[in-house]
Scaffold this active site. Structure first.
Site, short mmCIF file in Angstrom:
data_model
loop_
_atom_site.label_atom_id
_atom_site.label_comp_id
_atom_site.label_asym_id
_atom_site.label_seq_id
_atom_site.Cartn_x
_atom_site.Cartn_y
_atom_site.Cartn_z
CB ALA A 188 33.85 20.61 105.95
N GLY A 189 32.14 23.51 106.75
CA GLY A 189 31.81 24.43 107.83
C GLY A 189 32.86 24.48 108.93
CG ASN A 236 33.53 32.26 107.06
OD1 ASN A 236 32.45 32.53 106.57
ND2 ASN A 236 34.65 32.21 106.35
CB ALA A 271 29.59 32.71 104.06
CG HIS A 324 40.10 24.60 108.31
ND1 HIS A 324 39.75 25.28 109.44
CD2 HIS A 324 39.79 25.41 107.27
CE1 HIS A 324 39.22 26.45 109.11
NE2 HIS A 324 39.25 26.56 107.79
NE ARG A 325 42.97 29.10 105.93
CZ ARG A 325 42.99 30.17 105.13
NH1 ARG A 325 42.21 31.20 105.41
NH2 ARG A 325 43.79 30.22 104.09
CD GLU A 328 43.73 33.53 110.94
OE1 GLU A 328 42.98 33.48 109.97
OE2 GLU A 328 43.85 32.57 111.75
CG HIS A 349 40.32 37.05 108.22
ND1 HIS A 349 40.00 36.01 107.39
CD2 HIS A 349 41.17 36.54 109.15
CE1 HIS A 349 40.64 34.91 107.77
NE2 HIS A 349 41.34 35.21 108.85
CG ASP A 378 39.99 40.37 104.21
OD1 ASP A 378 39.19 39.83 104.99
OD2 ASP A 378 40.72 39.73 103.42
CB CYS A 409 38.95 36.05 100.70
SG CYS A 409 38.23 36.63 102.25
#
Length: 429
Positions: A17-18, A23, A25, A135-136, A170, A239, A241, A356
């Site tokens: 859904a982007g 991000n 990717a 969404h998170r 996060e 992030h 990482d 991740c």
């Protein structure tokens, strides 16, 4: 100490859904057709690979999706199917948020400080609030529930409440721990961002990092707050990482990962003279290439023989600049001696690589025995998980499928089958 990597099982609603701003990717593959079954089986395959290397492995389960309760909080009424249908009619983006499988990124589940680092000698865990992205932001409650089940024994663990949502946290994706080979010194580094860079928000607030460090009872002298570089955020390192990873006494990072790399090197070596900092120069691997291949989103792990290995995504192997530099690295006298390539391409397309997908928890033997065994993996449990995924997970999800009541029902049934197969009662998790 024994390190257990807890990976998130890719949920049956895995879709493109982007939703993740910054991000690259996720944005590049928005609107594509996802393959939840393949993604989940790739994830279990990675867990199996680490187990064959002699490493300990645990799991966290997909969250309840579709997240009907979240949609009810937004004013949609009626039975579950009525709520979802009304939300789909009113605002399809809300249903996409309610169907997100992003809890699979367990590096964002929370921050973990091992007992050896804390004032009270307990392993402290703080669930991340993930408040920056809608969404998170709804994940914290279900994540906390799983953490409290897995680490319920208060003789060894303390699970905190998330930091207030006003301060974005996060989790371990913005956290690194270094430990001297002698075991006498450890550094817990919290990496934060400021403002916006390249139009993207910095997701980790310094205030949140400081709150977690205080709650865990860490020694401030060994807990540096490190600013992420604006260049990394603007390039898509949403992030830390994505541009740096640490393990044992080794920090592996891109030249442009941090706002003040020279100051960080000086601070680390002042606290831990035997620390090894391996910096990938931008003229060998550009920041863009590092982020696109998720070179630093590899898992840096210590093998049973004491050597370190990088668990790399296939994308890193396929890039000539990255692979040439890595083969030169392992030929040098550094602690990183092995390169292990795994295929997690379906999760990579949604914006996350091997690191991740996992949350590190370091414990002694007694604490390991106190972890709820339903969250720990062996080959038999992997077989059970794979059988449920092969039978119940959707083969594919297209953007318009998110509004299909048959998909909602199938995904709810699939998760229920998995939780039952792992021994969890109805509504327990």
């Amino acid at each position: 100490m024994i390190e257990v990597n807890f990976d998130g099982i890719v949920g049956p609603t895995h879709n493109y859904a982007g939703l993740s701003i910054g991000n690259r990717a996720s944005a590049a593959n928005a609107g594509g057709i996802s393959r939840p079954r393949v993604a989940a089986l790739q994830g279990v395959g990675k867990m199996r690979r680490l187990m064959t290397l002699g490493l300990r492995q645990g799991v966290f389960l997909p969250h309840v999706r579709p997240h009907v309760a979240w949609l009810r909080e937004l004013g949609f009424d009626g039975g579950d199917s009525e709520v979802l249908a009304a939300a789909w009619s009113a605002d399809r983006a809300l249903v996409a948020n309610a169907m997100s499988a992003s809890a699979m990124w367990t590096a964002n589940a929370g921050t973990v400080s091992p007992a050896s680092d804390t004032a009270d000698g307990l392993c402290h865990i703080t669930p991340a609030n993930l408040s920056t992205m809608p969404h998170r932001a709804s994940e914290a409650e279900q994540t906390e529930r799983q953490l409290r089940l897995a680490f319920a024994d208060r003789r060894f663990f303390r699970v905190h409440r998330p930091v207030p949502a006003a301060f974005g946290d996060e989790g371990a994706a913005n956290f690194m721990r270094l430990a001297s080979p002698s075991g006498r010194c450890a550094i817990e580094m919290f990496v934060y961002g400021e403002g916006r860079a390249g139009g993207f928000p910095a997701r980790q607030h310094r205030t949140a990092s400081e709150a977690v460090a205080r709650g865990h009872g860490l020694d401030p002298a060994h807990t540096p707050m490190v600013r992420q570089s604006d260049a990394a955020i603007a390039a898509g390192a949403f992030h830390n990482d994505v541009v740096a990873v640490a393990n044992g006494h080794v920090l592996f990072a891109h030249e442009h990962a941090f706002a003040d790399p020279a100051g960080l090197r000086e601070a680390v070596h002042a606290l831990m003279p035997d620390a090894v900092i391996i910096e990938v120069p931008a003229d060998r691997v550009s920041l863009d290439t590092a982020i696109r291949t998720y070179l630093f989103n590899s898992q840096l792990v210590t093998m049973p023989d004491g050597d370190m290995a990088l668990i790399l995504p296939a994308e890193a192997r396929e890039n000539d600049h990255v692979w040439t530099w890595l083969t030169e690295l392992v030929a040098r006298e550094t602690p990183i001696r092995r390169l292990e390539v795994v295929d997690v391409r379906e999760s990579m397309r949604n914006g996350g690589g091997p690191a991740c997908l996992r949350l590190r928890v370091q414990v002694d033997a007694d604490a390991l025995a106190a972890i709820d065994p339903r969250f720990l993996l062996d080959d038999v449990t992997c077989d059970r998980i794979e059988a449920v995924i092969a039978r119940e997970w959707p083969e594919s999800i297209a953007p318009d499928d998110l509004g299909d009541s048959r998909l909602w029902e199938r995904c709810a049934t699939a998760r229920g089958a998995l939780t039952a197969a792992l021994g969890f009662g109805p509504g327990e998790i």
